[in-house]
Write a protein that holds these residues in place. Structure first.
Motif, PDB file in Angstrom:
ATOM      1  N   HIS A 141       0.866  -1.164   0.000  1.00 19.14           N
ATOM      2  CA  HIS A 141       0.000   0.000   0.000  1.00 19.14           C
ATOM      3  C   HIS A 141       0.912   1.226   0.000  1.00 19.14           C
ATOM      4  O   HIS A 141       2.141   1.097   0.001  1.00 19.14           O
ATOM      5  CB  HIS A 141      -0.996  -0.015   1.172  1.00 19.14           C
ATOM      6  CG  HIS A 141      -0.406  -0.111   2.539  1.00 19.14           C
ATOM      7  ND1 HIS A 141       0.613   0.727   2.979  1.00 19.14           N
ATOM      8  CD2 HIS A 141      -0.693  -0.924   3.589  1.00 19.14           C
ATOM      9  CE1 HIS A 141       0.896   0.435   4.230  1.00 19.14           C
ATOM     10  NE2 HIS A 141       0.142  -0.563   4.615  1.00 19.14           N
ATOM     11  N   GLY A 170      -4.390   1.346  -3.800  1.00 18.01           N
ATOM     12  CA  GLY A 170      -4.990   2.618  -3.376  1.00 18.01           C
ATOM     13  C   GLY A 170      -6.355   2.766  -4.009  1.00 18.01           C
ATOM     14  O   GLY A 170      -6.908   1.791  -4.514  1.00 18.01           O
ATOM     15  N   SER A 171      -6.915   3.995  -4.029  1.00 14.49           N
ATOM     16  CA  SER A 171      -8.235   4.145  -4.670  1.00 14.49           C
ATOM     17  C   SER A 171      -8.101   3.817  -6.152  1.00 14.49           C
ATOM     18  O   SER A 171      -9.020   3.315  -6.778  1.00 14.49           O
ATOM     19  CB  SER A 171      -8.754   5.568  -4.454  1.00 14.49           C
ATOM     20  OG  SER A 171      -7.743   6.487  -4.760  1.00 14.49           O
ATOM     21  N   THR A 186     -11.510  -0.034 -10.312  1.00 13.64           N
ATOM     22  CA  THR A 186     -12.711  -0.654  -9.719  1.00 13.64           C
ATOM     23  C   THR A 186     -12.613  -0.533  -8.190  1.00 13.64           C
ATOM     24  O   THR A 186     -11.540  -0.245  -7.640  1.00 13.64           O
ATOM     25  CB  THR A 186     -12.804  -2.151 -10.081  1.00 13.64           C
ATOM     26  OG1 THR A 186     -11.692  -2.821  -9.469  1.00 13.64           O
ATOM     27  CG2 THR A 186     -12.771  -2.351 -11.580  1.00 13.64           C
ATOM     28  N   GLY A 187     -13.738  -0.769  -7.500  1.00  9.74           N
ATOM     29  CA  GLY A 187     -13.716  -0.742  -6.040  1.00  9.74           C
ATOM     30  C   GLY A 187     -14.450   0.472  -5.494  1.00  9.74           C
ATOM     31  O   GLY A 187     -14.932   1.306  -6.249  1.00  9.74           O
ATOM     32  N   THR A 188     -14.529   0.529  -4.187  1.00 15.93           N
ATOM     33  CA  THR A 188     -15.205   1.641  -3.501  1.00 15.93           C
ATOM     34  C   THR A 188     -14.387   2.050  -2.280  1.00 15.93           C
ATOM     35  O   THR A 188     -13.514   1.305  -1.829  1.00 15.93           O
ATOM     36  CB  THR A 188     -16.585   1.207  -2.972  1.00 15.93           C
ATOM     37  OG1 THR A 188     -16.368   0.305  -1.862  1.00 15.93           O
ATOM     38  CG2 THR A 188     -17.406   0.500  -4.041  1.00 15.93           C
ATOM     39  N   SER A 189     -14.739   3.200  -1.728  1.00 13.10           N
ATOM     40  CA  SER A 189     -13.996   3.682  -0.555  1.00 13.10           C
ATOM     41  C   SER A 189     -14.298   2.830   0.681  1.00 13.10           C
ATOM     42  O   SER A 189     -13.570   2.899   1.671  1.00 13.10           O
ATOM     43  CB  SER A 189     -14.360   5.147  -0.272  1.00 13.10           C
ATOM     44  OG  SER A 189     -15.761   5.243  -0.116  1.00 13.10           O
ATOM     45  N   THR A 192     -11.469   0.533   2.321  1.00 12.47           N
ATOM     46  CA  THR A 192     -10.369   0.918   3.228  1.00 12.47           C
ATOM     47  C   THR A 192     -10.482   0.135   4.536  1.00 12.47           C
ATOM     48  O   THR A 192      -9.597   0.207   5.380  1.00 12.47           O
ATOM     49  CB  THR A 192     -10.419   2.418   3.543  1.00 12.47           C
ATOM     50  OG1 THR A 192     -11.746   2.751   3.959  1.00 12.47           O
ATOM     51  CG2 THR A 192     -10.068   3.252   2.315  1.00 12.47           C
ATOM     52  N   VAL A 193     -11.548  -0.641   4.680  1.00 11.26           N
ATOM     53  CA  VAL A 193     -11.689  -1.475   5.894  1.00 11.26           C
ATOM     54  C   VAL A 193     -10.524  -2.460   5.962  1.00 11.26           C
ATOM     55  O   VAL A 193     -10.001  -2.887   4.925  1.00 11.26           O
ATOM     56  CB  VAL A 193     -13.049  -2.224   5.885  1.00 11.26           C
ATOM     57  CG1 VAL A 193     -13.095  -3.282   4.786  1.00 11.26           C
ATOM     58  CG2 VAL A 193     -13.315  -2.861   7.247  1.00 11.26           C
ATOM     59  N   GLY A 194     -10.106  -2.820   7.160  1.00 13.69           N
ATOM     60  CA  GLY A 194      -8.947  -3.705   7.303  1.00 13.69           C
ATOM     61  C   GLY A 194      -9.184  -5.062   6.662  1.00 13.69           C
ATOM     62  O   GLY A 194     -10.279  -5.612   6.760  1.00 13.69           O
ATOM     63  N   THR A 196      -8.768  -5.964   3.321  1.00 11.66           N
ATOM     64  CA  THR A 196      -9.010  -6.076   1.867  1.00 11.66           C
ATOM     65  C   THR A 196      -7.723  -6.299   1.085  1.00 11.66           C
ATOM     66  O   THR A 196      -7.744  -6.834  -0.020  1.00 11.66           O
ATOM     67  CB  THR A 196      -9.718  -4.811   1.362  1.00 11.66           C
ATOM     68  OG1 THR A 196      -8.972  -3.674   1.800  1.00 11.66           O
ATOM     69  CG2 THR A 196     -11.130  -4.714   1.914  1.00 11.66           C
ATOM     70  N   GLY A 197      -6.604  -5.873   1.660  1.00 12.69           N
ATOM     71  CA  GLY A 197      -5.317  -6.122   1.001  1.00 12.69           C
ATOM     72  C   GLY A 197      -4.873  -7.562   1.182  1.00 12.69           C
ATOM     73  O   GLY A 197      -4.272  -8.158   0.289  1.00 12.69           O
ATOM     74  N   LEU A 200      -6.850  -9.336  -1.439  1.00 12.04           N
ATOM     75  CA  LEU A 200      -6.238  -9.161  -2.774  1.00 12.04           C
ATOM     76  C   LEU A 200      -5.053 -10.098  -2.944  1.00 12.04           C
ATOM     77  O   LEU A 200      -4.907 -10.745  -3.992  1.00 12.04           O
ATOM     78  CB  LEU A 200      -5.782  -7.712  -2.966  1.00 12.04           C
ATOM     79  CG  LEU A 200      -4.956  -7.465  -4.244  1.00 12.04           C
ATOM     80  CD1 LEU A 200      -5.801  -7.689  -5.491  1.00 12.04           C
ATOM     81  CD2 LEU A 200      -4.371  -6.046  -4.238  1.00 12.04           C
ATOM     82  N   ASN A 225     -10.843  -7.978  -7.115  1.00 11.46           N
ATOM     83  CA  ASN A 225     -10.971  -7.467  -5.745  1.00 11.46           C
ATOM     84  C   ASN A 225     -11.885  -6.240  -5.724  1.00 11.46           C
ATOM     85  O   ASN A 225     -12.790  -6.121  -4.898  1.00 11.46           O
ATOM     86  CB  ASN A 225      -9.578  -7.098  -5.228  1.00 11.46           C
ATOM     87  CG  ASN A 225      -9.511  -7.014  -3.714  1.00 11.46           C
ATOM     88  OD1 ASN A 225     -10.057  -7.846  -3.004  1.00 11.46           O
ATOM     89  ND2 ASN A 225      -8.852  -5.971  -3.215  1.00 11.46           N
TER      90      ASN A 225
HETATM   91  N1  LIG Z   1     -10.775   4.209  -1.975  1.00 10.95           N
HETATM   92  C1  LIG Z   1     -10.575   2.975  -2.435  1.00 10.95           C
HETATM   93  N2  LIG Z   1     -11.218   2.559  -3.523  1.00 10.95           N
HETATM   94  C2  LIG Z   1     -11.014   1.299  -3.972  1.00 10.95           C
HETATM   95  N3  LIG Z   1     -10.191   0.396  -3.423  1.00 10.95           N
HETATM   96  C3  LIG Z   1      -9.539   0.798  -2.342  1.00 10.95           C
HETATM   97  C4  LIG Z   1      -9.683   2.081  -1.799  1.00 10.95           C
HETATM   98  N4  LIG Z   1      -8.891   2.163  -0.720  1.00 10.95           N
HETATM   99  C5  LIG Z   1      -8.277   0.956  -0.607  1.00 10.95           C
HETATM  100  N5  LIG Z   1      -8.658   0.144  -1.586  1.00 10.95           N
HETATM  101  C6  LIG Z   1      -8.247  -1.240  -1.794  1.00 10.95           C
HETATM  102  O1  LIG Z   1      -8.221  -1.841  -0.514  1.00 10.95           O
HETATM  103  C7  LIG Z   1      -7.035  -2.611  -0.336  1.00 10.95           C
HETATM  104  C8  LIG Z   1      -6.205  -2.026   0.787  1.00 10.95           C
HETATM  105  O2  LIG Z   1      -5.049  -2.830   0.951  1.00 10.95           O
HETATM  106  P1  LIG Z   1      -4.241  -2.762   2.347  1.00 10.95           P
HETATM  107  O3  LIG Z   1      -3.945  -1.351   2.683  1.00 10.95           O
HETATM  108  O4  LIG Z   1      -3.107  -3.725   2.244  1.00 10.95           O
HETATM  109  O5  LIG Z   1      -5.319  -3.321   3.379  1.00 10.95           O
HETATM  110  P2  LIG Z   1      -5.089  -4.316   4.612  1.00 10.95           P
HETATM  111  O6  LIG Z   1      -3.606  -4.366   4.895  1.00 10.95           O
HETATM  112  O7  LIG Z   1      -5.905  -3.733   5.712  1.00 10.95           O
HETATM  113  O8  LIG Z   1      -5.613  -5.636   4.137  1.00 10.95           O
HETATM  114  C9  LIG Z   1      -6.319  -2.624  -1.668  1.00 10.95           C
HETATM  115  O9  LIG Z   1      -6.689  -3.771  -2.406  1.00 10.95           O
HETATM  116  C10 LIG Z   1      -6.841  -1.355  -2.362  1.00 10.95           C
HETATM  117  O10 LIG Z   1      -6.881  -1.535  -3.772  1.00 10.95           O
END
Ligand SMILES: Nc1ncnc2c1ncn2[C@@H]1O[C@H](COP(=O)(O)OP(=O)(O)O)[C@@H](O)[C@H]1O
Ligand SMILES: NC(=O)C1=CN([C@@H]2O[C@H](COP(=O)(O)OP(=O)(O)OC[C@H]3O[C@@H](n4cnc5c(N)ncnc54)[C@H](OP(=O)(O)O)[C@@H]3O)[C@@H](O)[C@H]2O)[C@@H](O)CC1
Ligand SMILES: [Mg+2]
Length: 256
Positions: A141, A170-171, A186-189, A192-194, A196-197, A200, A225
Motif C-alpha cells: 500500500h 490505493g483508490s 474498480t472498487g469503492t472507498s 479501506t476497511v482492514g 481487503t489487502g 487481494l 478485488n
Molecule cells: N478508496 C478505495 N477505492 C477502492 N479500493 C480501495 C480504496 N482504498 C483501498 N482500496 C483497496 O483496498 C485494499 C487495501 O489494501 P491494504 O492497505 O493492504 O489493506 P489491509 O492491509 O488492511 O488488508 C487494496 O486492495 C486497495 O486496492
C-alpha cells in the motif's frame, strides 16, 4: 473470465495449490482472509502455515482450511524448515500478511532457499527487497511502497532491474511490470476497511496457481478485488467487511 478450462480428467490440486505463510499472535485474521480468498478465486488446495499459538484459531474459521504451524508466536528460525517444505509443495507462495514481527533472518532464509513464484505483501515486503527476491509480485500500500523506492529510487526502476511485478494499492491500483503501468479503478472507498489487502493477495496467489502470468494475475486480481468490493458495498455500504468481499469473488469473476 476465462481461466484454464477444468477438463473432466483433472485431479485434486491440478487447479492450483497455494501456500500461505501468514499470521501471528498480533493478527489471526490475515491468514484466514488470504486463504479463503484464494479458495473462493478457484484454487483446489490452500495450505496455511502460521504460528503455533494461533493455529487452532485460524483452523477454527473454516473446515476448508489446512493449517500447519511452527512453534511460537511469530515466525522464527524453527519456521524455516516447515516453510521450505510447504513452498516446495505449492505452485505459488503468499508470504507476509499478519506476520507482524517475524525474525528477519528466518524470513530471508526462506526466500533464499526457495525456487518458486511469490506473492509478497505486508511484513514480507522489506526482507524480500533486501535479499533481491525474483519471480515475485509485490502488493504494497502507499505506506509500504517506501521499502521499494528507498532501495531502487522508483517502482519503475525496481521492476526494470528485477523483472518483478508491483501492485501499488490505493483508490486507483497501479500495476507496474516491464511492460509498463496499468491502472485499476474498480472498487469503492468502503474497501479501506482492514483486510481487503490480505484478500487481494490471496486472489492474486490463486490466479497464479491457476496458470496466469504475474503481470496478468496482478491486474486481473486487482479488478476482481475491486468488483467484489463494489458488490459487497451494494449490500453493506460502508459497513462492508473483508469477509463480505471474499463471498463476492465468484460473482465478480463472472462479470469480467
Ligand atoms: N478508496 C478505495 N477505492 C477502492 N479500493 C480501495 C480504496 N482504498 C483501498 N482500496 C483497496 O483496498 C485494499 C487495501 O489494501 P491494504 O492497505 O493492504 O489493506 P489491509 O492491509 O488492511 O488488508 C487494496 O486492495 C486497495 O486496492
Ligand atoms: N484482520 C487482520 O488480521 C488484519 C491484519 N492486517 C495486517 O496488519 C499488518 C499491518 O497492516 P497495515 O500496514 O495496513 O496496518 P497499520 O498497522 O494500520 O499501518 C502500519 C503503518 O502503515 C501506515 N499505513 C497503513 N495503510 C496505509 C496506506 N494505505 N497508505 C499509507 N500509509 C499507510 C500507517 O500509517 P497511519 O495510518 O498510522 O498514518 C502505519 O504507519 C499487516 O501485516 C496486515 O497484513 C491488516 O491487513 C488488517 C486486517
Ligand atoms: Mg495490507
Amino acid at each position: 473470465m476465462n481461466l484454464p478450462s477444468r477438463n473432466s480428467r483433472s485431479h485434486k490440486g491440478e487447479n492450483g495449490k497455494v501456500a500461505v505463510i501468514a499470521g501471528s499472535r498480533d493478527y489471526t485474521g490475515a491468514p484466514a482472509l488470504a486463504s479463503k480468498a484464494a479458495l473462493r478465486t478457484g484454487s483446489d488446495l490452500v495450505k496455511t502455515l502460521t504460528s503455533k499459538d494461533i493455529q487452532d484459531t485460524v483452523a477454527s474459521y473454516s473446515p476448508n482450511f489446512i493449517v500447519r504451524s511452527y512453534p511460537g508466536c511469530y515466525l522464527s528460525p524453527n519456521g524455516v524448515k516447515p516453510a521450505l517444505e510447504l513452498v516446495r509443495w505449492a505452485d505459488v507462495t503468499l508470504m507476509g500478511p499478519g506476520l507482524s514481527k517475524p525474525d528477519t533472518e528466518a524470513l530471508k532464509q526462506i526466500f533464499q532457499n526457495s525456487q518458486t513464484k511469490w506473492v509478497i505483501d505486508a511484513d514480507g515486503i522489506k526482507p524480500a527487497i533486501e535479499v533481491e527476491v525474483s519471480n515475485a509480485i509485490f502488493t504494497p500500500h502507499n505506506g509500504e511502497v517506501k521499502y521499494i523506492t528507498d532501495a531502487y529510487g522508483s517502482i519503475e526502476s525496481f521492476v526494470e532491474q528485477t523483472g518483478n511485478v508491483v501492485v501499488e494499492k490505493g483508490s486507483t491500483d497501479k500495476i507496474y511490470s516491464k511492460n509498463g503501468v496499468k491502472e485499476n479503478n474498480t472498487g469503492t472507498s468502503a474497501m479501506t476497511v482492514g483486510g481487503t489487502g490480505d484478500v487481494l493477495a490471496g486472489i492474486i496467489a490463486s490466479l497464479i496457481s491457476q496458470g496466469l502470468e504475474l503481470q496478468n494475475a496482478g491486474y486481473t486480481g486487482a479488478v476482481i478485488n475491486g468488483k467484489a468490493g463494489e458488490r459487497a458495498t451494494e449490500t453493506y455500504g460502508s459497513g462492508m467487511l473483508a469477509t463480505d468481499l471474499i463471498e463476492n469473488i465468484p460473482g465478480a469473476m463472472k462479470n469480467i
